[in-house]
Design a protein around this motif. Structure first.
Motif, PDB file in Angstrom:
ATOM      1  N   GLY A   1      -2.341  14.457   3.154  1.00  0.00           N
ATOM      2  CA  GLY A   1      -3.404  13.481   2.938  1.00  0.00           C
ATOM      3  C   GLY A   1      -3.293  12.737   1.634  1.00  0.00           C
ATOM      4  O   GLY A   1      -4.020  11.778   1.386  1.00  0.00           O
ATOM      5  N   GLY A   2      -2.369  13.176   0.754  1.00  0.00           N
ATOM      6  CA  GLY A   2      -2.142  12.485  -0.509  1.00  0.00           C
ATOM      7  C   GLY A   2      -1.048  11.448  -0.378  1.00  0.00           C
ATOM      8  O   GLY A   2      -0.692  11.036   0.737  1.00  0.00           O
ATOM      9  N   LEU A   3      -0.496  11.024  -1.489  1.00  0.00           N
ATOM     10  CA  LEU A   3       0.583  10.043  -1.456  1.00  0.00           C
ATOM     11  C   LEU A   3       1.858  10.682  -0.928  1.00  0.00           C
ATOM     12  O   LEU A   3       2.144  11.855  -1.188  1.00  0.00           O
ATOM     13  CB  LEU A   3       0.839   9.488  -2.866  1.00  0.00           C
ATOM     14  N   SER A   4       2.625   9.913  -0.181  1.00  0.00           N
ATOM     15  CA  SER A   4       3.892  10.393   0.362  1.00  0.00           C
ATOM     16  C   SER A   4       4.945  10.380  -0.744  1.00  0.00           C
ATOM     17  O   SER A   4       5.289   9.321  -1.270  1.00  0.00           O
ATOM     18  CB  SER A   4       4.342   9.509   1.529  1.00  0.00           C
TER      19      SER A   4
ATOM     20  N   GLU B   1       0.775   7.549   3.383  1.00  0.00           N
ATOM     21  CA  GLU B   1       0.054   8.813   3.256  1.00  0.00           C
ATOM     22  C   GLU B   1       0.946   9.964   3.679  1.00  0.00           C
ATOM     23  O   GLU B   1       1.633   9.909   4.698  1.00  0.00           O
ATOM     24  CB  GLU B   1      -1.202   8.782   4.126  1.00  0.00           C
TER      25      GLU B   1
ATOM     26  N   GLU C   1       0.827  -1.195   0.000  1.00  0.00           N
ATOM     27  CA  GLU C   1       0.000   0.000   0.000  1.00  0.00           C
ATOM     28  C   GLU C   1       0.867   1.254   0.000  1.00  0.00           C
ATOM     29  O   GLU C   1       2.061   1.202   0.315  1.00  0.00           O
ATOM     30  CB  GLU C   1      -0.927   0.004   1.225  1.00  0.00           C
TER      31      GLU C   1
END
Length: 211
Positions: A166-169, A162, A159
């Motif tokens: 709040g988005g993808l790291s 975050e 996975e």
């Protein structure tokens, strides 16, 4: 090999050599261009017609294998060749990573590299130059493909981390414009990897991604 491109129809082009023989075709398929080259069994997809011509020229040049010569090319063609060479380096790095015990997952055009021992990983996007906006003010092609890649990783226990927004790291961006996102493996081999193991793993992943 010297080739000349001509338009066959809307979104469809073909290239011929000096004798008039068709050596390559480029056809628009949705938001991508499909490139086919004579005597080559692969269909390559790129983001623009210019890149399609560059890839076809490169493949034909490899087939002929001419003696090394000095070539002067324009800036746009040089950029296309640089992006193609970056793809080859990424594939080479993937092989090296597998030799270190990590796993490479092909999610074309994305690539995931995961460390199933430490539970870490990265998702490598295509170059930003190949991205296109699907709708005004909306998501881009890469956004859509990234979401699809993450859906395909989910059944494997992989996975996305975050980020603070709040988005993808985002782990970083490579020199050729590829975004690298952080992943984690929920069912890793080491139940509780220590800080040093994770740090070493992340450093190896960053190197594999070209950061």
């Amino acid at each position: 090999m010297e080739i000349t491109w001509a338009k066959e129809a809307a979104g469809s082009y073909f290239a011929t050599d000096k004798s008039g023989q068709v050596m390559a075709t480029a056809r628009k398929d949705g938001n991508l261009w499909a490139v086919e080259v004579a005597h080559d069994n692969r269909v390559r997809q790129v983001g623009t017609y210019r890149l399609a011509k560059d890839v076809a020229a490169r493949v034909l040049a490899e087939q002929v294998k001419p003696e090394p010569v000095v070539r002067y090319i324009d800036e746009q063609s040089a950029q296309g060749l640089a992006e193609w060479e970056a793809d080859q380096r990424a594939e080479s790095r993937a092989v090296e990573v597998e030799a270190l015990g990590m796993q490479t997952i092909d999610l074309h055009p994305f690539v995931a590299v995961v460390d199933v021992i430490a539970g870490t990983g990265v998702l490598i996007s295509p170059p930003a130059s190949e991205d296109v906006t699907l709708s005004e003010g909306g998501a881009s092609l890469h956004d859509s493909l990234c979401a699809d890649a993450l859906r395909r990783l989910a059944p494997l226990g992989v996975e996305a981390l975050e980020g603070e927004d709040g988005g993808l790291s985002l782990e970083g961006v490579t020199d050729d414009g590829r975004k690298v996102f952080s992943l984690y493996v929920s069912d890793c081999i080491t139940t509780e990897p220590d800080f040093e193991e994770v740090a070493v793993s992340i450093e190896a992943l960053r190197e594999a991604a070209g950061l």
